[in-house]
Design a protein around this motif. Structure first.
Motif, PDB file in Angstrom:
ATOM      1  N   UNK A 132       0.836  -1.208   0.000  1.00 17.88           N
ATOM      2  CA  UNK A 132       0.000   0.000   0.000  1.00 17.88           C
ATOM      3  C   UNK A 132       0.869   1.256   0.000  1.00 17.88           C
ATOM      4  N   UNK A 133       1.976   1.211   0.739  1.00 15.27           N
ATOM      5  CA  UNK A 133       2.889   2.359   0.770  1.00 15.27           C
ATOM      6  C   UNK A 133       3.530   2.585  -0.590  1.00 15.27           C
ATOM      7  N   UNK A 134       4.003   1.510  -1.238  1.00 15.03           N
ATOM      8  CA  UNK A 134       4.612   1.645  -2.563  1.00 15.03           C
ATOM      9  C   UNK A 134       3.593   2.138  -3.584  1.00 15.03           C
ATOM     10  N   UNK A 135       2.366   1.645  -3.490  1.00 20.03           N
ATOM     11  CA  UNK A 135       1.327   2.070  -4.423  1.00 20.03           C
ATOM     12  C   UNK A 135       0.990   3.540  -4.231  1.00 20.03           C
ATOM     13  N   UNK A 139       1.517   6.498  -7.008  1.00 21.76           N
ATOM     14  CA  UNK A 139       0.461   7.425  -7.416  1.00 21.76           C
ATOM     15  C   UNK A 139       0.848   8.876  -7.139  1.00 21.76           C
ATOM     16  N   UNK A 140       1.684   9.084  -6.106  1.00 24.13           N
ATOM     17  CA  UNK A 140       2.135  10.438  -5.815  1.00 24.13           C
ATOM     18  C   UNK A 140       3.009  10.975  -6.953  1.00 24.13           C
ATOM     19  N   UNK A 141       3.785  10.077  -7.564  1.00 22.46           N
ATOM     20  CA  UNK A 141       4.630  10.487  -8.691  1.00 22.46           C
ATOM     21  C   UNK A 141       3.853  10.523  -9.999  1.00 22.46           C
ATOM     22  N   UNK A 142       2.640   9.949 -10.024  1.00 18.45           N
ATOM     23  CA  UNK A 142       1.815   9.917 -11.230  1.00 18.45           C
ATOM     24  C   UNK A 142       0.462  10.537 -10.914  1.00 18.45           C
ATOM     25  N   UNK A 143       0.310  11.838 -11.054  1.00 17.21           N
ATOM     26  CA  UNK A 143      -0.963  12.470 -10.680  1.00 17.21           C
ATOM     27  C   UNK A 143      -2.137  12.069 -11.565  1.00 17.21           C
ATOM     28  N   UNK A 144      -1.869  11.734 -12.833  1.00 12.41           N
ATOM     29  CA  UNK A 144      -2.972  11.349 -13.720  1.00 12.41           C
ATOM     30  C   UNK A 144      -3.599  10.025 -13.286  1.00 12.41           C
ATOM     31  N   UNK A 145      -2.813   8.948 -13.031  1.00 14.22           N
ATOM     32  CA  UNK A 145      -3.434   7.729 -12.481  1.00 14.22           C
ATOM     33  C   UNK A 145      -4.106   7.947 -11.132  1.00 14.22           C
ATOM     34  N   UNK A 198       0.674   2.313 -12.873  1.00 10.99           N
ATOM     35  CA  UNK A 198       1.058   2.535 -11.482  1.00 10.99           C
ATOM     36  C   UNK A 198       0.920   1.254 -10.658  1.00 10.99           C
ATOM     37  N   UNK A 199      -0.135   0.493 -10.928  1.00 15.97           N
ATOM     38  CA  UNK A 199      -0.318  -0.768 -10.212  1.00 15.97           C
ATOM     39  C   UNK A 199       0.784  -1.760 -10.559  1.00 15.97           C
ATOM     40  N   UNK A 200       1.186  -1.797 -11.817  1.00 12.06           N
ATOM     41  CA  UNK A 200       2.266  -2.700 -12.232  1.00 12.06           C
ATOM     42  C   UNK A 200       3.587  -2.313 -11.586  1.00 12.06           C
ATOM     43  N   UNK A 201       3.875  -1.026 -11.501  1.00  9.56           N
ATOM     44  CA  UNK A 201       5.119  -0.583 -10.850  1.00  9.56           C
ATOM     45  C   UNK A 201       5.118  -0.941  -9.367  1.00  9.56           C
ATOM     46  N   UNK A 202       3.981  -0.716  -8.710  1.00 11.02           N
ATOM     47  CA  UNK A 202       3.903  -1.041  -7.284  1.00 11.02           C
ATOM     48  C   UNK A 202       4.023  -2.543  -7.056  1.00 11.02           C
ATOM     49  N   UNK A 204       5.589  -4.712  -8.995  1.00  8.51           N
ATOM     50  CA  UNK A 204       6.954  -5.149  -9.301  1.00  8.51           C
ATOM     51  C   UNK A 204       7.904  -4.854  -8.148  1.00  8.51           C
ATOM     52  N   UNK A 205       7.837  -3.630  -7.627  1.00  9.33           N
ATOM     53  CA  UNK A 205       8.725  -3.261  -6.523  1.00  9.33           C
ATOM     54  C   UNK A 205       8.386  -4.074  -5.276  1.00  9.33           C
ATOM     55  N   UNK A 206       7.100  -4.248  -5.009  1.00 14.18           N
ATOM     56  CA  UNK A 206       6.695  -5.001  -3.822  1.00 14.18           C
ATOM     57  C   UNK A 206       7.108  -6.462  -3.927  1.00 14.18           C
ATOM     58  N   UNK A 207       6.935  -7.055  -5.103  1.00 15.35           N
ATOM     59  CA  UNK A 207       7.296  -8.461  -5.279  1.00 15.35           C
ATOM     60  C   UNK A 207       8.792  -8.673  -5.100  1.00 15.35           C
ATOM     61  N   UNK A 208       9.594  -7.791  -5.686  1.00 15.10           N
ATOM     62  CA  UNK A 208      11.048  -7.913  -5.526  1.00 15.10           C
ATOM     63  C   UNK A 208      11.462  -7.730  -4.068  1.00 15.10           C
ATOM     64  N   UNK A 209      10.849  -6.765  -3.387  1.00 21.61           N
ATOM     65  CA  UNK A 209      11.176  -6.561  -1.981  1.00 21.61           C
ATOM     66  C   UNK A 209      10.766  -7.735  -1.106  1.00 21.61           C
ATOM     67  N   UNK A 210       9.605  -8.323  -1.384  1.00 24.73           N
ATOM     68  CA  UNK A 210       9.145  -9.484  -0.610  1.00 24.73           C
ATOM     69  C   UNK A 210      10.084 -10.667  -0.806  1.00 24.73           C
ATOM     70  N   UNK A 211      10.464 -10.936  -2.054  1.00 25.51           N
ATOM     71  CA  UNK A 211      11.335 -12.078  -2.340  1.00 25.51           C
ATOM     72  C   UNK A 211      12.689 -11.919  -1.654  1.00 25.51           C
ATOM     73  N   UNK A 212      13.289 -10.741  -1.755  1.00 23.73           N
ATOM     74  CA  UNK A 212      14.618 -10.534  -1.181  1.00 23.73           C
ATOM     75  C   UNK A 212      14.572 -10.583   0.346  1.00 23.73           C
TER      76      UNK A 212
END
Length: 233
Positions: A132-135, A139-145, A198-202, A204-212
């Protein structure tokens, strides 16, 4: 001096012992035994000649690379259930992050799989909050989404308001048709405002962080939830 075998001693096969550790919740012992076995084999390899040590270095390097790549070859959420999100959130400082000694490189793909699947179950609520934080940051960096997501939420709130005001619960067919229309409108808004990016970016980052984190985080003793006793008055 040779000692005679004790007839009262129990000899438990290794697979049965590991199965008992899994069922009893002592997975941290299995994790420590795997790490100790890898360290012993590494010390035995370093005690040989220099060419053998050089060859052992490359073997260890490729083994680590293979272990790291194996993290992305299995489903880390295979053992995850809905009950894992209903418990108490583990402590962020003591349980989730821990200290420097709480992390180590997995010695084998099997140990990495064990750590990932167990840590995902234990820290499911922590990982959900991080997503939720990454998402939100995305969204903060993408105002249109962000505007598109707010528009979708406003659309569903407007539908709920109209449904309660017009009493659409008495007309299930009409209500179902309107729900399908709102779903189509939501999909169009999400695609038009690139909310899926934006959902795909969140994700991707969350999945990589969870795995590591789950692979490098050592297993700790499972904390059992306190049993609730019923009091009869």
């Amino acid at each position: 001096m040779a000692f005679a075998a004790n007839p009262l001693a129990l000899s438990v096969p290794e697979p049965a012992f590991e199965s008992w550790l899994r069922d009893s919740g002592y997975l941290e012992i299995l994790d420590q035994r795997t790490t100790a076995a890898a360290a012993a084999s590494s010390c035995a390899a370093n005690s040989k000649a220099v060419p053998a040590v050089t060859a052992g270095f490359f073997v260890s390097l490729f083994s680590r690379i293979f272990t790291f790549l194996s993290l992305f070859t299995f489903n880390p959420f295979a053992k995850l259930t809905a009950e894992d999100f209903a418990g108490v959130t583990p402590s962020w400082s003591h349980s989730f992050i821990g200290c420097c000694d709480s992390y180590s490189f997995p010695s084998s793909p099997s140990q990495a799989r064990l750590r990932v699947q167990e840590n995902v179950k234990r820290y499911a609520r922590n990982y959900a909050y991080l997503f939720i934080l990454f998402f939100a940051c995305t969204l903060y960096k993408m105002p249109v989404p962000l505007f598109g997501l707010i528009s979708c939420l406003a659309l569903w709130e407007f539908f709920k308001f109209c449904s309660d005001r017009w009493g659409l619960a008495k007309y299930p067919v009409t209500r179902l048709c309107l729900i399908r229309v709102v779903q189509c409108a939501t999909a169009i808004v999400l695609i038009f405002f690139n909310v899926q990016l934006a959902l795909f970016c969140a994700l991707s980052v969350s999945y990589a962080g969870i795995i590591l984190h789950a692979a490098f985080r050592k297993l700790t003793p499972a904390t059992k939830q306190p049993s609730r006793r019923r009091v009869w008055w």
